[in-house]
Design an enzyme around this catalytic site. Structure first.
Site, PDB file in Angstrom:
ATOM      1  N   ASP A 215       7.721 135.982 162.116  1.00 50.71           N
ATOM      2  CA  ASP A 215       8.773 136.830 161.530  1.00 50.71           C
ATOM      3  C   ASP A 215       9.288 136.162 160.253  1.00 50.71           C
ATOM      4  O   ASP A 215      10.485 136.200 159.943  1.00 50.71           O
ATOM      5  CB  ASP A 215       9.912 137.074 162.516  1.00 50.71           C
ATOM      6  CG  ASP A 215      10.797 138.262 162.139  1.00 50.71           C
ATOM      7  OD1 ASP A 215      10.364 139.077 161.298  1.00 50.71           O
ATOM      8  OD2 ASP A 215      11.917 138.359 162.664  1.00 50.71           O
TER       9      ASP A 215
ATOM     10  N   ALA B 119      18.777 142.672 161.787  1.00 47.44           N
ATOM     11  CA  ALA B 119      18.956 142.574 160.338  1.00 47.44           C
ATOM     12  C   ALA B 119      18.602 143.862 159.605  1.00 47.44           C
ATOM     13  O   ALA B 119      18.658 143.900 158.376  1.00 47.44           O
ATOM     14  CB  ALA B 119      18.101 141.424 159.794  1.00 47.44           C
TER      15      ALA B 119
END
Length: 312
Positions: free
Chosen positions: A229, A94
Protein backbone atom coordinates in the site's frame (compact mmCIF):
# COMPACT_ATOMS: atom_id res chain seq x y z
CA UNK A 1 11.03 -13.70 -12.67
CA UNK A 2 11.11 -14.52 -8.96
CA UNK A 3 10.99 -11.13 -7.24
CA UNK A 4 8.23 -9.45 -5.33
CA UNK A 5 4.74 -8.90 -6.79
CA UNK A 6 2.95 -5.97 -5.14
CA UNK A 7 -0.76 -5.62 -5.88
CA UNK A 8 -1.18 -2.22 -4.22
CA UNK A 9 1.22 0.64 -4.93
CA UNK A 10 -0.11 4.21 -4.82
CA UNK A 11 3.32 5.72 -5.41
CA UNK A 12 6.98 5.10 -4.77
CA UNK A 13 10.33 6.83 -4.28
CA UNK A 14 8.93 10.35 -4.43
CA UNK A 15 6.39 9.77 -7.22
CA UNK A 16 2.64 9.83 -6.48
CA UNK A 17 0.80 7.72 -9.07
CA UNK A 18 -2.33 9.78 -8.32
CA UNK A 19 -0.67 13.11 -9.11
CA UNK A 20 -2.09 15.25 -11.90
CA UNK A 21 1.25 15.36 -13.73
CA UNK A 22 3.89 12.63 -13.89
CA UNK A 23 6.63 12.84 -16.51
CA UNK A 24 7.82 9.89 -18.55
CA UNK A 25 11.24 10.18 -16.92
CA UNK A 26 9.67 10.00 -13.45
CA UNK A 27 7.89 6.80 -14.45
CA UNK A 28 11.14 5.34 -15.79
CA UNK A 29 13.01 6.36 -12.63
CA UNK A 30 10.42 4.86 -10.28
CA UNK A 31 10.40 1.60 -12.23
CA UNK A 32 14.19 1.46 -11.94
CA UNK A 33 13.90 1.96 -8.18
CA UNK A 34 11.31 -0.81 -7.93
CA UNK A 35 13.64 -3.12 -9.84
CA UNK A 36 16.52 -2.20 -7.53
CA UNK A 37 14.31 -3.15 -4.56
CA UNK A 38 13.66 -6.59 -6.03
CA UNK A 39 10.11 -5.90 -7.23
CA UNK A 40 9.24 -7.73 -10.43
CA UNK A 41 5.80 -6.25 -10.96
CA UNK A 42 3.22 -3.99 -9.33
CA UNK A 43 -0.32 -2.86 -9.82
CA UNK A 44 -0.29 0.93 -9.90
CA UNK A 45 -3.16 1.96 -7.65
CA UNK A 46 -5.67 4.73 -8.27
CA UNK A 47 -7.65 5.73 -5.19
CA UNK A 48 -11.01 7.42 -4.78
CA UNK A 49 -11.32 10.94 -6.20
CA UNK A 50 -13.98 12.91 -8.07
CA UNK A 51 -14.91 10.50 -10.83
CA UNK A 52 -13.56 12.53 -13.80
CA UNK A 53 -10.19 12.70 -12.01
CA UNK A 54 -10.18 8.92 -11.49
CA UNK A 55 -10.84 8.44 -15.20
CA UNK A 56 -7.91 10.71 -16.11
CA UNK A 57 -5.56 8.94 -13.68
CA UNK A 58 -6.46 5.50 -14.99
CA UNK A 59 -6.10 6.72 -18.57
CA UNK A 60 -2.67 8.23 -17.85
CA UNK A 61 -1.31 5.03 -16.32
CA UNK A 62 -2.69 2.93 -19.18
CA UNK A 63 -1.02 5.31 -21.62
CA UNK A 64 2.44 5.05 -20.06
CA UNK A 65 2.15 1.27 -19.84
CA UNK A 66 1.51 1.18 -23.57
CA UNK A 67 4.15 3.74 -24.57
CA UNK A 68 7.11 3.02 -22.28
CA UNK A 69 8.68 -0.46 -22.28
CA UNK A 70 10.38 0.24 -18.93
CA UNK A 71 6.95 0.82 -17.39
CA UNK A 72 5.27 -2.07 -19.21
CA UNK A 73 7.90 -4.45 -17.79
CA UNK A 74 7.32 -3.34 -14.20
CA UNK A 75 3.64 -2.26 -14.08
CA UNK A 76 1.44 -5.29 -14.70
CA UNK A 77 -1.72 -3.24 -14.63
CA UNK A 78 -3.92 -0.97 -12.58
CA UNK A 79 -5.65 -1.49 -9.23
CA UNK A 80 -8.68 0.78 -8.85
CA UNK A 81 -9.44 1.18 -5.13
CA UNK A 82 -12.79 2.93 -4.94
CA UNK A 83 -14.96 4.86 -5.40
CA UNK A 84 -17.46 2.14 -4.44
CA UNK A 85 -16.52 2.02 -0.75
CA UNK A 86 -18.19 2.33 2.65
CA UNK A 87 -18.31 6.08 3.43
CA UNK A 88 -18.56 5.69 7.20
CA UNK A 89 -15.77 7.10 9.36
CA UNK A 90 -13.06 4.50 9.90
CA UNK A 91 -14.11 2.31 6.98
CA UNK A 92 -13.46 5.02 4.41
CA UNK A 93 -9.88 5.51 5.65
CA UNK A 94 -7.85 7.98 3.59
CA UNK A 95 -10.39 8.07 0.76
CA UNK A 96 -12.27 11.39 0.39
CA UNK A 97 -15.78 10.67 1.62
CA UNK A 98 -17.44 13.16 -0.72
CA UNK A 99 -16.17 11.20 -3.73
CA UNK A 100 -17.40 7.78 -2.52
CA UNK A 101 -20.28 6.34 -4.54
CA UNK A 102 -22.60 3.33 -4.51
CA UNK A 103 -21.41 0.65 -6.92
CA UNK A 104 -22.64 1.47 -10.38
CA UNK A 105 -22.18 -0.67 -13.48
CA UNK A 106 -21.96 2.22 -15.92
CA UNK A 107 -19.27 3.90 -13.80
CA UNK A 108 -17.39 0.62 -13.54
CA UNK A 109 -17.56 0.20 -17.30
CA UNK A 110 -16.18 3.72 -17.82
CA UNK A 111 -13.25 2.90 -15.53
CA UNK A 112 -12.49 -0.25 -17.51
CA UNK A 113 -12.76 1.61 -20.81
CA UNK A 114 -10.40 4.33 -19.62
CA UNK A 115 -7.86 1.66 -18.70
CA UNK A 116 -7.90 0.16 -22.20
CA UNK A 117 -7.55 -3.38 -20.86
CA UNK A 118 -5.01 -2.56 -18.14
CA UNK A 119 -7.35 -2.50 -15.12
CA UNK A 120 -6.67 -5.81 -13.40
CA UNK A 121 -8.09 -5.35 -9.88
CA UNK A 122 -10.97 -3.37 -8.40
CA UNK A 123 -11.56 -2.96 -4.66
CA UNK A 124 -15.13 -2.21 -3.59
CA UNK A 125 -17.31 -2.61 -0.50
CA UNK A 126 -19.81 -5.46 -1.03
CA UNK A 127 -22.46 -3.57 0.95
CA UNK A 128 -22.30 -0.82 -1.69
CA UNK A 129 -22.92 -3.36 -4.47
CA UNK A 130 -26.59 -4.34 -4.39
CA UNK A 131 -27.02 -7.96 -5.34
CA UNK A 132 -23.28 -8.14 -6.11
CA UNK A 133 -24.20 -6.97 -9.61
CA UNK A 134 -21.04 -4.92 -10.21
CA UNK A 135 -18.90 -7.72 -8.76
CA UNK A 136 -20.41 -10.13 -11.29
CA UNK A 137 -20.09 -7.58 -14.11
CA UNK A 138 -16.38 -7.08 -13.40
CA UNK A 139 -15.71 -10.78 -12.86
CA UNK A 140 -17.32 -11.64 -16.18
CA UNK A 141 -14.87 -9.24 -17.84
CA UNK A 142 -11.84 -10.91 -16.31
CA UNK A 143 -11.26 -8.38 -13.54
CA UNK A 144 -10.15 -9.57 -10.10
CA UNK A 145 -12.63 -8.11 -7.60
CA UNK A 146 -11.61 -7.44 -4.01
CA UNK A 147 -13.63 -6.34 -1.03
CA UNK A 148 -12.20 -3.58 1.13
CA UNK A 149 -12.97 -0.44 3.12
CA UNK A 150 -16.03 -2.44 4.01
CA UNK A 151 -18.33 -3.44 6.83
CA UNK A 152 -20.07 -6.13 4.81
CA UNK A 153 -22.18 -8.64 6.67
CA UNK A 154 -21.25 -12.30 6.42
CA UNK A 155 -24.18 -12.84 4.05
CA UNK A 156 -23.00 -9.97 1.84
CA UNK A 157 -19.48 -11.40 1.73
CA UNK A 158 -20.83 -14.83 0.79
CA UNK A 159 -23.04 -13.33 -1.91
CA UNK A 160 -20.03 -11.52 -3.36
CA UNK A 161 -17.96 -14.71 -3.26
CA UNK A 162 -20.72 -16.51 -5.13
CA UNK A 163 -20.48 -13.77 -7.77
CA UNK A 164 -16.72 -13.91 -8.18
CA UNK A 165 -15.08 -12.07 -5.28
CA UNK A 166 -11.47 -13.29 -5.05
CA UNK A 167 -9.67 -11.07 -2.54
CA UNK A 168 -10.04 -8.93 0.56
CA UNK A 169 -7.86 -5.81 0.54
CA UNK A 170 -5.55 -5.10 3.53
CA UNK A 171 -7.49 -6.86 6.29
CA UNK A 172 -7.17 -5.17 9.68
CA UNK A 173 -7.15 -1.74 8.04
CA UNK A 174 -9.78 0.33 6.29
CA UNK A 175 -11.94 -0.12 9.39
CA UNK A 176 -12.40 1.74 12.70
CA UNK A 177 -9.91 1.33 15.52
CA UNK A 178 -12.69 0.02 17.77
CA UNK A 179 -15.06 -2.75 16.63
CA UNK A 180 -17.69 -5.05 18.19
CA UNK A 181 -15.82 -7.75 20.03
CA UNK A 182 -17.06 -10.73 17.97
CA UNK A 183 -19.16 -9.83 14.94
CA UNK A 184 -16.85 -7.51 13.03
CA UNK A 185 -15.38 -7.31 9.55
CA UNK A 186 -12.09 -8.94 10.56
CA UNK A 187 -13.77 -12.00 12.06
CA UNK A 188 -16.18 -12.27 9.13
CA UNK A 189 -13.40 -12.25 6.57
CA UNK A 190 -11.32 -14.77 8.51
CA UNK A 191 -14.35 -17.06 8.59
CA UNK A 192 -14.34 -17.21 4.76
CA UNK A 193 -10.57 -17.11 4.31
CA UNK A 194 -10.57 -20.61 2.86
CA UNK A 195 -12.56 -19.22 -0.08
CA UNK A 196 -10.75 -15.98 -0.97
CA UNK A 197 -7.27 -14.52 -0.82
CA UNK A 198 -6.60 -11.88 1.83
CA UNK A 199 -3.95 -9.17 1.68
CA UNK A 200 -2.15 -7.62 4.64
CA UNK A 201 0.13 -4.59 5.03
CA UNK A 202 3.16 -5.94 6.89
CA UNK A 203 4.94 -2.69 7.73
CA UNK A 204 4.76 -3.23 11.50
CA UNK A 205 2.39 -0.26 11.88
CA UNK A 206 -0.87 -1.03 10.09
CA UNK A 207 -1.23 -4.32 11.99
CA UNK A 208 0.93 -4.93 15.08
CA UNK A 209 3.23 -7.91 14.49
CA UNK A 210 1.60 -10.04 17.19
CA UNK A 211 -1.86 -9.46 15.72
CA UNK A 212 -0.60 -10.10 12.19
CA UNK A 213 0.83 -13.41 13.41
CA UNK A 214 -2.60 -14.36 14.79
CA UNK A 215 -4.28 -13.58 11.46
CA UNK A 216 -1.67 -15.46 9.46
CA UNK A 217 -1.91 -18.51 11.71
CA UNK A 218 -5.61 -19.03 10.88
CA UNK A 219 -5.25 -18.32 7.14
CA UNK A 220 -4.61 -20.98 4.50
CA UNK A 221 -1.02 -20.37 3.38
CA UNK A 222 -2.03 -20.33 -0.28
CA UNK A 223 -4.46 -17.45 0.30
CA UNK A 224 -2.11 -15.01 2.08
CA UNK A 225 -0.85 -12.01 0.12
CA UNK A 226 1.39 -9.21 1.37
CA UNK A 227 1.02 -5.72 -0.13
CA UNK A 228 2.82 -2.49 0.68
CA UNK A 229 0.00 0.00 0.00
CA UNK A 230 3.02 2.20 -0.70
CA UNK A 231 2.73 5.93 -1.29
CA UNK A 232 5.30 8.37 -2.69
CA UNK A 233 7.13 8.22 0.65
CA UNK A 234 8.15 4.59 0.15
CA UNK A 235 11.86 4.15 0.73
CA UNK A 236 12.53 7.81 1.59
CA UNK A 237 12.33 8.04 5.38
CA UNK A 238 10.58 10.67 7.53
CA UNK A 239 9.04 13.79 6.01
CA UNK A 240 5.95 15.17 4.32
CA UNK A 241 4.67 13.57 1.11
CA UNK A 242 1.68 13.67 -1.22
CA UNK A 243 -1.07 11.14 -1.80
CA UNK A 244 -3.68 12.26 -4.33
CA UNK A 245 -3.58 15.85 -3.11
CA UNK A 246 -3.40 14.95 0.58
CA UNK A 247 -0.35 15.75 2.70
CA UNK A 248 0.92 12.67 4.50
CA UNK A 249 3.46 12.84 7.32
CA UNK A 250 5.90 9.97 7.82
CA UNK A 251 7.18 9.88 11.38
CA UNK A 252 10.55 8.75 12.73
CA UNK A 253 9.23 5.20 13.11
CA UNK A 254 8.23 5.07 9.44
CA UNK A 255 4.44 5.25 9.90
CA UNK A 256 2.55 7.34 7.32
CA UNK A 257 -0.15 9.50 8.93
CA UNK A 258 -3.02 11.62 7.63
CA UNK A 259 -2.70 15.34 8.28
CA UNK A 260 -4.90 15.10 11.41
CA UNK A 261 -3.07 11.93 12.58
CA UNK A 262 -6.36 10.07 13.03
CA UNK A 263 -5.45 7.26 10.63
CA UNK A 264 -2.70 5.87 8.43
CA UNK A 265 -2.61 7.06 4.83
CA UNK A 266 -0.87 4.32 2.91
CA UNK A 267 2.55 3.00 3.82
CA UNK A 268 6.10 4.29 3.54
CA UNK A 269 7.54 0.77 3.52
CA UNK A 270 9.14 -1.16 0.68
CA UNK A 271 8.83 -4.88 0.05
CA UNK A 272 12.34 -5.59 1.42
CA UNK A 273 11.39 -3.74 4.60
CA UNK A 274 8.24 -5.82 4.90
CA UNK A 275 10.27 -8.98 4.44
CA UNK A 276 12.35 -7.88 7.43
CA UNK A 277 9.22 -7.25 9.53
CA UNK A 278 7.80 -10.66 8.65
CA UNK A 279 10.98 -12.58 9.43
CA UNK A 280 12.30 -10.55 12.38
CA UNK A 281 9.14 -9.38 14.16
CA UNK A 282 6.34 -11.71 13.04
CA UNK A 283 8.58 -14.78 13.08
CA UNK A 284 7.85 -16.42 9.75
CA UNK A 285 10.41 -18.11 7.54
CA UNK A 286 11.89 -16.48 4.46
CA UNK A 287 10.34 -19.23 2.37
CA UNK A 288 6.86 -18.51 3.73
CA UNK A 289 7.25 -14.79 3.22
CA UNK A 290 8.39 -15.29 -0.38
CA UNK A 291 5.26 -17.32 -1.11
CA UNK A 292 3.08 -14.53 0.26
CA UNK A 293 5.01 -11.75 -1.50
CA UNK A 294 5.65 -13.42 -4.83
CA UNK A 295 4.05 -16.80 -5.57
CA UNK A 296 0.54 -16.13 -4.27
CA UNK A 297 0.02 -12.67 -5.78
CA UNK A 298 1.54 -13.88 -9.05
CA UNK A 299 -0.93 -16.75 -9.15
CA UNK A 300 -3.84 -14.42 -8.42
CA UNK A 301 -2.83 -12.17 -11.29
CA UNK A 302 -1.82 -14.73 -13.86
CA UNK A 303 -4.11 -17.71 -13.37
CA UNK A 304 -7.71 -18.46 -12.50
CA UNK A 305 -6.76 -20.44 -9.40
CA UNK A 306 -9.03 -18.37 -7.17
CA UNK A 307 -11.90 -18.21 -9.68
CA UNK A 308 -13.60 -21.28 -8.27
CA UNK A 309 -13.12 -19.94 -4.73
CA UNK A 310 -11.22 -22.99 -3.50
CA UNK A 311 -7.79 -23.20 -1.96
CA UNK A 312 -5.23 -24.46 -4.45
Amino acid sequence: MSGYIDLQVNGYAGIDFNAKTITDQQWIDVCKRLSDDGVDQILATVITAPFPEMILRVRHIADVIERLPEVRERVAGIHVEGPFLNPETGYVGAHPVDAVRKADQSMAERLLDSGNGHVRLVTLAPESDSGAEVTRFLTDRGICVAAGHSNATLDQLKESIDNGLKLFTHLGNGCPGELPRHDNIIQRVLSVADQIAVSFIADGHHVPPFALRNYLDVMPDANIIIVTDAISAAGLGPGKFQLAGQTVTVDEDGAAWSADRTHFAGSAATMPEMMAVLTDKVGVSVEQAKRWMSDNPRRLLNTTSFNDNTVQ
